[in-house]
Write an enzyme that holds these catalytic residues in place. Structure first.
Site, PDB file in Angstrom:
ATOM      1  N   LEU A 226       0.677  -0.929   0.026  1.00 51.08           N
ATOM      2  CA  LEU A 226      -0.478   0.231   0.095  1.00 51.08           C
ATOM      3  C   LEU A 226       1.043   1.230   0.162  1.00 51.08           C
ATOM      4  CD1 LEU A 226      -2.663  -0.810   2.818  1.00 51.08           C
ATOM      5  CD2 LEU A 226      -3.175  -0.527   0.269  1.00 51.08           C
ATOM      6  N   ASP A 227       0.533   2.035  -0.912  1.00 52.96           N
ATOM      7  CA  ASP A 227       1.403   3.575  -0.693  1.00 52.96           C
ATOM      8  C   ASP A 227       1.569   4.034   0.666  1.00 52.96           C
ATOM      9  OD1 ASP A 227       1.682   3.395  -3.844  1.00 52.96           O
ATOM     10  OD2 ASP A 227      -0.169   4.085  -3.363  1.00 52.96           O
ATOM     11  N   ALA A 228       2.220   5.256   0.795  1.00 55.09           N
ATOM     12  CA  ALA A 228       2.804   5.716   1.660  1.00 55.09           C
ATOM     13  C   ALA A 228       0.525   6.239   2.246  1.00 55.09           C
ATOM     14  CB  ALA A 228       3.766   6.377   2.231  1.00 55.09           C
TER      15      ALA A 228
ATOM     16  N   THR B  97      -1.461   6.029   1.664  1.00 54.33           N
ATOM     17  CA  THR B  97      -2.822   5.481   1.216  1.00 54.33           C
ATOM     18  C   THR B  97      -3.192   4.155   2.967  1.00 54.33           C
ATOM     19  OG1 THR B  97      -2.767   4.819  -0.426  1.00 54.33           O
ATOM     20  CG2 THR B  97      -4.532   3.042   0.056  1.00 54.33           C
TER      21      THR B  97
END
Length: 266
Positions: A123-125, A127
């Protein structure tokens, strides 16, 4: 007398059997499925399968290290060394076990368990939401690889008022720089005060896919959370908290892995 004793002796008094294996009802009881007596009834009723074959005889012996068992179609975890953890990842945390730039990473949660855990996918930072940590490599492969079609459900707060035709466009597909991508499902949850909540279901593993799709249709993402990953739901797990999967959740994951994977996950 131990009903799992055979021509060889048990080791260490643990009830381990010789190379002839362990009685199926004992394996089920040890796995927490039911008492041995109830497990015997399950076997007689034809509710138990070993390596895909229904077993009805009570004398059947198996090897928990290699045989795959399911009850009523749900896979049973026999390998107690495998760990399955669900984390509600906060924003600001990178999906890495050792970030080389010194940012907050997943070790903060993985270190709570003795086993060496790894994240399934990323997961993106910026998100938040559901992330799986495990030491089961085969299951991780099935969950993370887009070819297996495991779906993820996201809730995106986006800028602007999303219209029904925009939802249909997301389902039909949009052209991105790395190809065309379509949501498996999409629906508008709310729209007010110049912002909208959109639920997107995708099986794509492409980088920042939700953000790129929503930007392409003119509604940049403000906040993004992943609520579901395959059969797992975030539920009421607070942000920044992690827990082991329940027996039911583990069964659902293992069932998915055995159905779609090239190798057993245990």
């Amino acid at each position: 007398m131990n009903d799992d004793a055979s021509t060889g002796s048990a080791t260490g008094g643990t009830g381990a059997a010789s190379d002839d294996g362990i009685r199926l009802q004992k394996v089920l009881a040890n796995a927490g499925v039911a008492s041995r007596r109830v497990a015997e009834q399950m076997i007689v009723e034809g509710r138990v399968r070993v390596n895909g074959e229904t077993v009805t005889e009570l004398g059947r012996r198996i090897h928990p290290e290699t045989d795959l068992v399911d009850v009523d179609g749900t896979a049973i975890q026999l390998d107690g060394s495998k760990r399955y953890v669900i984390l509600n990842k906060p924003t600001g945390v990178v999906s890495s076990m050792n970030d080389d730039r010194g940012r907050r990473d997943l070790r903060e949660w993985a270190d709570q368990w003795d086993e060496r855990l790894y994240n399934v996918g990323r997961l993106d930072a910026d998100t938040s939401g559901l992330l799986v940590l495990t030491n089961d490599g085969a299951l991780a492969h099935v969950l993370a690889h887009p070819s297996f079609g495991v779906t993820k459900v996201y809730i995106a707060k986006v800028d602007g008022q999303v219209l029904p035709q925009t939802i249909q466009r997301l389902i039909k597909g949009v052209e991105l720089e790395d190809g065309r991508i379509a949501a498996d499902k999409a629906r508008l949850l709310d729209s007010s005060r110049g912002e909208s909540l959109v639920e997107l279901t995708l099986h794509s593993g492409k980088n920042r896919i939700v953000r790129r799709m929503m930007a392409e249709v003119g509604h940049p993402v403000i906040e993004l959370v992943r609520r579901q990953f395959g059969p797992l739901h975030l539920g009421t797990l607070p942000v920044g908290q992690a827990r082991e999967l329940t027996k039911v959740e583990r069964g659902a994951l293992l069932t998915l892995s055995r159905r779609d994977g090239d190798a057993p996950s245990e």
